[in-house]
Design an enzyme around this catalytic site. Structure first.
Site, PDB file in Angstrom:
ATOM      1  N   HIS A 117      56.966  58.449 -10.692  1.00 12.11           N
ATOM      2  CA  HIS A 117      56.256  57.852  -9.780  1.00 12.11           C
ATOM      3  C   HIS A 117      55.776  56.675  -9.992  1.00 12.11           C
ATOM      4  CE1 HIS A 117      56.069  61.767  -7.123  1.00 12.11           C
ATOM      5  NE2 HIS A 117      57.586  61.109  -7.250  1.00 12.11           N
ATOM      6  N   SER A 187      50.328  70.261  -6.322  1.00 16.80           N
ATOM      7  CA  SER A 187      50.973  71.025  -4.837  1.00 16.80           C
ATOM      8  C   SER A 187      51.586  71.154  -4.480  1.00 16.80           C
ATOM      9  CB  SER A 187      49.553  70.035  -3.706  1.00 16.80           C
ATOM     10  OG  SER A 187      50.229  68.970  -4.007  1.00 16.80           O
ATOM     11  N   GLU A 213      43.763  77.037  -8.016  1.00 18.59           N
ATOM     12  CA  GLU A 213      44.621  77.505  -6.612  1.00 18.59           C
ATOM     13  C   GLU A 213      45.971  77.967  -6.398  1.00 18.59           C
ATOM     14  OE1 GLU A 213      42.433  75.226  -3.738  1.00 18.59           O
ATOM     15  OE2 GLU A 213      44.550  74.199  -3.837  1.00 18.59           O
ATOM     16  N   ALA A 229      43.643  73.535 -15.952  1.00 22.67           N
ATOM     17  CA  ALA A 229      44.191  73.569 -16.948  1.00 22.67           C
ATOM     18  C   ALA A 229      43.607  72.659 -18.729  1.00 22.67           C
ATOM     19  CB  ALA A 229      44.977  71.809 -16.727  1.00 22.67           C
TER      20      ALA A 229
HETATM   21  C1  BJW Z   1      43.748  71.298 -10.512  1.00 17.91           C
HETATM   22  C2  BJW Z   1      42.407  70.826 -10.855  1.00 17.91           C
HETATM   23  C3  BJW Z   1      42.438  71.290 -12.678  1.00 17.91           C
HETATM   24  C4  BJW Z   1      42.943  70.272  -9.521  1.00 17.91           C
HETATM   25  N1  BJW Z   1      43.291  72.080 -12.993  1.00 17.91           N
HETATM   26  N2  BJW Z   1      45.178  72.345 -11.442  1.00 17.91           N
HETATM   27  C5  BJW Z   1      62.417  66.494   1.273  1.00 17.91           C
HETATM   28  C6  BJW Z   1      63.043  65.819   0.287  1.00 17.91           C
HETATM   29  C7  BJW Z   1      62.990  64.801  -0.355  1.00 17.91           C
HETATM   30  C8  BJW Z   1      62.468  63.800   0.107  1.00 17.91           C
HETATM   31  C9  BJW Z   1      61.619  63.858   1.788  1.00 17.91           C
HETATM   32  C10 BJW Z   1      61.757  65.782   1.911  1.00 17.91           C
HETATM   33  N3  BJW Z   1      60.745  65.443   3.073  1.00 17.91           N
HETATM   34  C11 BJW Z   1      59.917  64.175   3.502  1.00 17.91           C
HETATM   35  C12 BJW Z   1      59.904  63.233   1.477  1.00 17.91           C
HETATM   36  C13 BJW Z   1      59.576  61.966   1.810  1.00 17.91           C
HETATM   37  C14 BJW Z   1      58.563  61.914   0.776  1.00 17.91           C
HETATM   38  C15 BJW Z   1      58.357  63.344   0.114  1.00 17.91           C
HETATM   39  O1  BJW Z   1      58.106  64.303   0.034  1.00 17.91           O
HETATM   40  N4  BJW Z   1      56.632  63.709   1.805  1.00 17.91           N
HETATM   41  C16 BJW Z   1      56.171  64.897   1.622  1.00 17.91           C
HETATM   42  C17 BJW Z   1      54.588  64.492   1.314  1.00 17.91           C
HETATM   43  C18 BJW Z   1      56.549  65.587   2.608  1.00 17.91           C
HETATM   44  N5  BJW Z   1      59.348  61.615  -0.365  1.00 17.91           N
HETATM   45  C19 BJW Z   1      59.861  60.600  -0.442  1.00 17.91           C
HETATM   46  O2  BJW Z   1      59.368  59.446   0.037  1.00 17.91           O
HETATM   47  C20 BJW Z   1      59.677  60.068  -2.200  1.00 17.91           C
HETATM   48  N6  BJW Z   1      60.889  59.269  -2.115  1.00 17.91           N
HETATM   49  C21 BJW Z   1      62.367  59.717  -1.834  1.00 17.91           C
HETATM   50  O3  BJW Z   1      61.917  60.523  -1.077  1.00 17.91           O
HETATM   51  O4  BJW Z   1      63.131  58.936  -1.699  1.00 17.91           O
HETATM   52  C22 BJW Z   1      64.612  58.545  -0.843  1.00 17.91           C
HETATM   53  C23 BJW Z   1      64.475  58.150   0.435  1.00 17.91           C
HETATM   54  C24 BJW Z   1      64.302  57.242   0.142  1.00 17.91           C
HETATM   55  C25 BJW Z   1      64.284  56.047   1.454  1.00 17.91           C
HETATM   56  C26 BJW Z   1      64.129  56.938   2.787  1.00 17.91           C
HETATM   57  C27 BJW Z   1      63.869  58.050   2.778  1.00 17.91           C
HETATM   58  C28 BJW Z   1      63.704  59.074   1.126  1.00 17.91           C
HETATM   59  C29 BJW Z   1      59.117  59.441  -2.847  1.00 17.91           C
HETATM   60  C30 BJW Z   1      57.914  59.760  -2.886  1.00 17.91           C
HETATM   61  C31 BJW Z   1      56.723  59.398  -3.404  1.00 17.91           C
HETATM   62  C32 BJW Z   1      55.530  59.864  -4.349  1.00 17.91           C
HETATM   63  N7  BJW Z   1      54.322  58.586  -3.863  1.00 17.91           N
HETATM   64  C33 BJW Z   1      52.553  58.805  -5.021  1.00 17.91           C
HETATM   65  C34 BJW Z   1      52.071  57.903  -4.487  1.00 17.91           C
HETATM   66  C35 BJW Z   1      52.221  56.879  -6.003  1.00 17.91           C
HETATM   67  C36 BJW Z   1      51.075  55.591  -6.440  1.00 17.91           C
HETATM   68  C37 BJW Z   1      50.396  56.045  -6.513  1.00 17.91           C
HETATM   69  O5  BJW Z   1      49.507  57.048  -6.942  1.00 17.91           O
HETATM   70  O6  BJW Z   1      49.049  56.003  -4.883  1.00 17.91           O
HETATM   71  O7  BJW Z   1      52.281  60.419  -6.022  1.00 17.91           O
HETATM   72  S1  BJW Z   1      52.395  60.926  -3.192  1.00 17.91           S
HETATM   73  C38 BJW Z   1      51.478  61.315  -4.204  1.00 17.91           C
HETATM   74  O8  BJW Z   1      51.670  62.663  -4.017  1.00 17.91           O
HETATM   75  C39 BJW Z   1      51.858  60.869  -5.541  1.00 17.91           C
HETATM   76  C40 BJW Z   1      51.574  62.230  -5.992  1.00 17.91           C
HETATM   77  O9  BJW Z   1      52.162  61.904  -7.739  1.00 17.91           O
HETATM   78  C41 BJW Z   1      51.951  63.113  -5.675  1.00 17.91           C
HETATM   79  C42 BJW Z   1      52.096  64.577  -6.065  1.00 17.91           C
HETATM   80  O10 BJW Z   1      50.891  65.141  -6.038  1.00 17.91           O
HETATM   81  P1  BJW Z   1      50.025  65.780  -6.982  1.00 17.91           P
HETATM   82  O11 BJW Z   1      49.828  65.391  -7.984  1.00 17.91           O
HETATM   83  O12 BJW Z   1      50.455  66.634  -6.351  1.00 17.91           O
HETATM   84  O13 BJW Z   1      48.785  65.679  -6.514  1.00 17.91           O
HETATM   85  P2  BJW Z   1      47.692  66.951  -4.797  1.00 17.91           P
HETATM   86  O14 BJW Z   1      46.155  66.300  -4.929  1.00 17.91           O
HETATM   87  O15 BJW Z   1      48.761  66.926  -3.896  1.00 17.91           O
HETATM   88  O16 BJW Z   1      47.271  68.295  -5.993  1.00 17.91           O
HETATM   89  C43 BJW Z   1      46.334  68.640  -7.244  1.00 17.91           C
HETATM   90  C44 BJW Z   1      46.680  69.857  -7.372  1.00 17.91           C
HETATM   91  O17 BJW Z   1      45.979  69.750  -8.710  1.00 17.91           O
HETATM   92  C45 BJW Z   1      45.847  70.316  -6.486  1.00 17.91           C
HETATM   93  O18 BJW Z   1      47.417  71.733  -6.687  1.00 17.91           O
HETATM   94  C46 BJW Z   1      44.680  71.386  -7.157  1.00 17.91           C
HETATM   95  O19 BJW Z   1      44.594  72.733  -6.549  1.00 17.91           O
HETATM   96  C47 BJW Z   1      45.201  71.577  -8.748  1.00 17.91           C
HETATM   97  N8  BJW Z   1      44.370  71.612  -9.185  1.00 17.91           N
HETATM   98  N9  BJW Z   1      42.163  70.173 -10.318  1.00 17.91           N
HETATM   99  C48 BJW Z   1      44.514  72.071 -12.560  1.00 17.91           C
HETATM  100  N10 BJW Z   1      41.434  70.836 -13.166  1.00 17.91           N
END
Ligand code: BJW
Ligand code: ZN
Length: 246
Positions: A117, A187, A213, A229
Site C-alpha cells: 500500500h 483485520s 483478537e 505481536a
Molecule cells: C494487533 C495489535 C498488536 C492491534 N498485536 N495485533 C474484493 C476484491 C478486491 C477488491 C475489493 C473487494 N471488495 C472491495 C474491494 C475494494 C477495496 C477493498 O478491499 N475494500 C474493503 C474495505 C471491502 N480495495 C481496494 O480498493 C484496493 N484496490 C483495488 O482493489 O484495486 C482494484 C480496483 C481498481 C479500481 C476500482 C475497483 C477496484 C486498494 C486498497 C487500498 C487500501 N489502502 C489503505 C490506506 C493506505 C493509505 C493510508 O495509510 O492512509 O491501506 S486502507 C487501510 O486498510 C490501509 C491498510 O493497509 C489496510 C488494512 O488494514 P490493516 O492493516 O488490516 O489494519 P486494521 O486496523 O484493519 O487492523 C489492525 C489489526 O491489528 C486488528 O485485527 C487488531 O486486532 C490487530 N492488533 N494491536 C497484534 N499489538
C-alpha cells in the site's frame, strides 16, 4: 506461552517463511491502527480521506492529515515484533509482505520487504508522476505543487486504486512459495492483499495468525495466537531455538 511440539517441528522444517503484516504490528510502536476501538477511522472517515476524489475535492485537508500521521510515524521506532522478524532471517528465508506504509520493517533491518500500500514517507506529482522521496516541511501549510503545476500527493494506495504491480506480484510469488505464512496484526478485510493468505494456503503453506483478537481469517488458520505481536513473536523465536530437532 505454550507452543505445541507439532507446530514447532513443522516450523523448524520450513525453509521459506512469509510474514504478512498489518497495522497491528506497529500499534506497539505508538502508531494507531485503522479499525477497532483505537482505530483512526473512528475519528476520520476513510471515504473522506483515503481516496483520490477526496484528495481532489479537499487537497489541503487530506495533505494535512498525512502530515499529521507522518509526524507520528517519524517519531516512532520499530518494536520487538519488527525486530524479531529480522532475527528470523538467521533461521529461514524470510519475506515480509506489509500493508503498512510506515517503513518500520525496513528501518528494523528486514532484507526483503514488499510494500503493498505504498510508503507514507514518499510522494509523487499526480500530473507528471515525478517522485519526491524526501519529506516536505510542515510550512507552508497545505498541499505542495510540482513545477509542472500538478498537486503532490502521498505515495500510498487509496481505495479504488491499483496496488504497485511489482510489489503485489513479488508478494504473490513469495506467498505461493512459502512453507509457513504468518498473518500478523491485520483485520484481513482489505483486498486484494487479503487474497494472499488463501493463495499461500492453497499452495500448501501452514497459516499462523498472531493478533490480539479473532479476525476474518482465523477460521482458515492452522494456528492462531491471540496476544500482542511484540509478545508472541519473541516467545516463539525463543521456543524455536530451544526446541529439539523434530
Ligand atoms: C494487533 C495489535 C498488536 C492491534 N498485536 N495485533 C474484493 C476484491 C478486491 C477488491 C475489493 C473487494 N471488495 C472491495 C474491494 C475494494 C477495496 C477493498 O478491499 N475494500 C474493503 C474495505 C471491502 N480495495 C481496494 O480498493 C484496493 N484496490 C483495488 O482493489 O484495486 C482494484 C480496483 C481498481 C479500481 C476500482 C475497483 C477496484 C486498494 C486498497 C487500498 C487500501 N489502502 C489503505 C490506506 C493506505 C493509505 C493510508 O495509510 O492512509 O491501506 S486502507 C487501510 O486498510 C490501509 C491498510 O493497509 C489496510 C488494512 O488494514 P490493516 O492493516 O488490516 O489494519 P486494521 O486496523 O484493519 O487492523 C489492525 C489489526 O491489528 C486488528 O485485527 C487488531 O486486532 C490487530 N492488533 N494491536 C497484534 N499489538
Ligand atoms: Zn509534476
Amino acid at each position: 506461552m505454550n507452543f505445541e511440539s507439532g507446530f514447532l517441528s513443522r516450523l523448524k522444517r520450513a525453509k521459506k517463511v512469509v510474514f504478512f503484516t498489518g497495522a497491528g504490528i506497529s500499534a506497539e510502536s505508538g502508531i494507531p491502527t485503522f479499525r477497532g476501538k483505537e482505530g483512526i477511522w473512528n475519528k476520520f472517515k476513510p471515504e473522506e480521506l483515503a481516496n483520490f476524489d477526496a484528495f481532489i475535492k479537499n487537497p489541503d485537508m487530506v495533505w494535512e492529515w498525512y502530515q499529521y500521521r507522518r509526524k507520528i510515524v517519524g517519531s516512532a521506532n520499530p518494536n520487538k515484533a519488527h525486530e524479531t522478524i529480522v532475527e528470523f532471517e538467521k533461521y529461514f528465508e524470510v519475506t515480509v509482505v506489509t500493508q503498512n506504509v510506515d517503513n518500520l520493517h525496513r528501518r528494523a533491518g528486514s532484507s526483503h520487504v514488499y510494500e503493498l500500500h505504498g510508503n507514507i514517507e514518499k510522494n509523487y506529482c499526480v500530473k507528471c508522476r515525478t517522485h519526491f522521496d524526501i519529506p516536505f516541511s510542515e510550512e507552508p501549510k497545505g498541499v505542495p505543487v510540482c513545477d509542472c503545476g500538478g498537486l503532490i500527493r502521498p505515495d500510498v494506495v487509496w481505495f479504488g486504486e491499483l496496488l504497485p504491480h511489482d510489489q503485489y506480484q513479488g508478494a504473490e510469488e513469495a506467498s505461493e512459495d512459502s512453507d509457513v505464512f504468518f498473518i500478523i496484526g491485520t483485520s484481513a478485510l482489505v483486498y486484494p492483499a487479503a487474497y494472499l493468505p488463501e493463495i499461500a494456503r492453497r499452495a500448501g503453506a501452514m497459516l499462523v495468525e498472531v493478533n490480539i483478537e479473532a479476525t476474518e481469517i482465523s477460521d482458515r488458520c492452522d494456528y492462531s495466537f491471540y496476544d500482542k505481536a511484540g509478545t508472541v513473536l519473541p516467545e516463539l523465536l525463543k521456543a524455536l531455538t530451544s526446541h529439539p530437532q523434530n
